[in-house]
Design a protein around this motif. Sequence first.
Motif, short mmCIF file in Angstrom:
data_model
loop_
_atom_site.label_atom_id
_atom_site.label_comp_id
_atom_site.label_asym_id
_atom_site.label_seq_id
_atom_site.Cartn_x
_atom_site.Cartn_y
_atom_site.Cartn_z
N THR A 32 0.85 -1.19 0.00
CA THR A 32 0.00 0.00 0.00
C THR A 32 0.89 1.25 0.00
O THR A 32 1.69 1.42 0.92
N PRO A 33 0.77 2.09 -1.04
CA PRO A 33 1.54 3.34 -1.01
C PRO A 33 1.08 4.20 0.17
O PRO A 33 -0.12 4.44 0.33
N ARG A 34 2.03 4.63 0.97
CA ARG A 34 1.66 5.42 2.16
C ARG A 34 1.92 6.91 1.97
O ARG A 34 1.58 7.71 2.82
N SER A 35 2.56 7.24 0.81
CA SER A 35 3.04 8.61 0.64
C SER A 35 1.93 9.60 0.32
O SER A 35 1.78 10.61 1.00
N ASP A 36 1.15 9.31 -0.70
CA ASP A 36 0.11 10.27 -1.08
C ASP A 36 -1.02 9.56 -1.81
O ASP A 36 -0.90 8.41 -2.24
N ALA A 37 -2.12 10.30 -1.97
CA ALA A 37 -3.32 9.72 -2.56
C ALA A 37 -3.10 9.33 -4.02
O ALA A 37 -3.64 8.33 -4.49
N GLY A 38 -2.29 10.12 -4.76
CA GLY A 38 -2.06 9.82 -6.17
C GLY A 38 -1.45 8.44 -6.36
O GLY A 38 -1.89 7.64 -7.20
N ALA A 39 -0.40 8.15 -5.57
CA ALA A 39 0.26 6.84 -5.65
C ALA A 39 -0.69 5.74 -5.21
O ALA A 39 -0.72 4.64 -5.79
N PHE A 40 -1.48 6.05 -4.20
CA PHE A 40 -2.42 5.05 -3.70
C PHE A 40 -3.42 4.65 -4.79
O PHE A 40 -3.63 3.47 -5.07
N PHE A 41 -4.04 5.65 -5.43
CA PHE A 41 -5.06 5.32 -6.42
C PHE A 41 -4.44 4.73 -7.69
O PHE A 41 -5.10 3.95 -8.39
N ALA A 42 -3.18 5.05 -7.99
CA ALA A 42 -2.50 4.41 -9.12
C ALA A 42 -2.33 2.91 -8.84
O ALA A 42 -2.55 2.07 -9.73
N ALA A 43 -1.96 2.58 -7.62
CA ALA A 43 -1.81 1.16 -7.25
C ALA A 43 -3.15 0.45 -7.31
O ALA A 43 -3.26 -0.70 -7.76
N LEU A 44 -4.19 1.15 -6.85
CA LEU A 44 -5.53 0.57 -6.87
C LEU A 44 -5.97 0.31 -8.33
O LEU A 44 -6.52 -0.76 -8.64
N ALA A 45 -5.69 1.26 -9.21
CA ALA A 45 -6.06 1.11 -10.62
C ALA A 45 -5.34 -0.08 -11.24
O ALA A 45 -5.92 -0.84 -12.03
N ALA A 46 -4.08 -0.28 -10.87
CA ALA A 46 -3.32 -1.41 -11.41
C ALA A 46 -3.91 -2.74 -10.94
O ALA A 46 -3.96 -3.71 -11.70
N GLN A 47 -4.39 -2.76 -9.71
CA GLN A 47 -4.99 -4.00 -9.21
C GLN A 47 -6.34 -4.28 -9.90
O GLN A 47 -6.65 -5.44 -10.21
N VAL A 48 -7.10 -3.23 -10.13
CA VAL A 48 -8.37 -3.40 -10.87
C VAL A 48 -8.07 -3.91 -12.28
O VAL A 48 -8.73 -4.83 -12.79
N ALA A 49 -7.05 -3.35 -12.91
CA ALA A 49 -6.68 -3.77 -14.27
C ALA A 49 -6.26 -5.23 -14.28
O ALA A 49 -6.59 -5.99 -15.21
N TRP A 50 -5.53 -5.65 -13.24
CA TRP A 50 -5.11 -7.06 -13.17
C TRP A 50 -6.32 -7.98 -13.06
O TRP A 50 -6.41 -9.00 -13.74
N LEU A 51 -7.26 -7.62 -12.19
CA LEU A 51 -8.47 -8.45 -12.04
C LEU A 51 -9.22 -8.56 -13.36
O LEU A 51 -9.68 -9.63 -13.75
N ARG A 52 -9.32 -7.43 -14.07
CA ARG A 52 -10.06 -7.43 -15.33
C ARG A 52 -9.32 -8.22 -16.40
O ARG A 52 -9.94 -8.82 -17.28
N ALA A 53 -8.01 -8.21 -16.34
CA ALA A 53 -7.23 -9.01 -17.30
C ALA A 53 -7.52 -10.50 -17.09
O ALA A 53 -7.49 -11.29 -18.04
N GLN A 54 -7.81 -10.88 -15.85
CA GLN A 54 -8.11 -12.28 -15.57
C GLN A 54 -9.58 -12.62 -15.85
O GLN A 54 -9.88 -13.68 -16.37
N GLY A 55 -10.49 -11.69 -15.48
CA GLY A 55 -11.91 -12.04 -15.47
C GLY A 55 -12.77 -11.27 -16.44
O GLY A 55 -13.99 -11.48 -16.47
N GLY A 56 -12.19 -10.36 -17.22
CA GLY A 56 -12.98 -9.60 -18.18
C GLY A 56 -13.42 -8.25 -17.64
O GLY A 56 -13.47 -8.04 -16.42
N ALA A 57 -13.78 -7.35 -18.55
CA ALA A 57 -14.12 -5.98 -18.17
C ALA A 57 -15.38 -5.90 -17.31
O ALA A 57 -15.53 -4.99 -16.51
N GLY A 58 -16.27 -6.89 -17.48
CA GLY A 58 -17.52 -6.85 -16.72
C GLY A 58 -17.43 -7.55 -15.37
O GLY A 58 -18.45 -7.70 -14.69
#
Length: 308
Positions: A32-58
């Motif tokens: 978990t990025p602890r420095s700032d909100a920008g880094a935090f939400f970038a990490a969150l977006a990457a995790q969402v993208a990973w899930l969608r790569a496995q299970g589809g956009a829906g």
Amino acid sequence: MICGGLDIGGTKIEARLFGPGMEPGGSRRVETPRSDAGAFFAALAAQVAWLRAQGGAGLPIGIAMSGVVQPDSGPDSGIVRAANLPIGGEHMASRLRQIAGRALPVMNDAMALAYSEANGGAGSATGASVGLVLGTGLAAGLCLDGRPAPRHGGIAVELGHCGMPARALARHGLGLWPCGCGRQGCIESYVAGPGLARLADGMGIPGGARVLADAPGAEAVLDVWADLAAEALEVLQMTLAPPVVVLGGGLSRMPGVVARLERALAPRLMAGVPPPALRLARFGDASGVRGAALLALREAEGGAAWTR
Ligand SMILES: [Zn+2]
């Protein structure tokens, strides 16, 4: 239908897939990025993208996180208050819509534990059950008939920030310890992981909770800890009286923790108050993220607004 969940904590953001029968699939963990909100939400977006790569956009994706997320209505809707994350005051719902292109359901992590365990886990078929997270913090969630209880004002069961009863502090000669919420003497300050470490330090076992299992004198520390934890359980019994309390979080993995808490709770309960059955989370560390994924799945299948 398969689904996915994100478990956001102070140290890691874990993404996990679940199969059609909610069986756990692949997972991916990042710090978990602890420095700032920008880094935090970038990490969150990457995790969402990973899930969608496995299970589809829906893919239905639900989120379990520590802290308080305001409900969906009212002027503060979607605002986060989380002591361990760099996103205090952020509008979580808007950020998630930017990331995912649609709303993603968010659940307090203790509520997600309760919800998961009330649906196929250790809290199933009991009518009411509480999920109690004993980890870096201390939090609880309540499910009734398999559904999350209504959260009036965004509060789940914020047991960790109720005051530790004065009688317990007096018994052990303890003062009012500061809490991450900015106040003093909260239950969390004594019973969550850092509190246990501080108790150990105070009783001559430096190094905190991690060394407890091997240290001479550890039993005495754990007995004090269990007595304080029993006061927290007693508060639950006097207010909600759940027949079952399901334990999760790192401290629930301490050997013999259920028996230790049962022994400590019995003498604390007022006469005539029935003790709850204490059980370990059936789905272990993945239970919270399972609860969030299940929430997203039920919404995708047409579940109603009760899910929040
Ligand atoms: Zn507090």
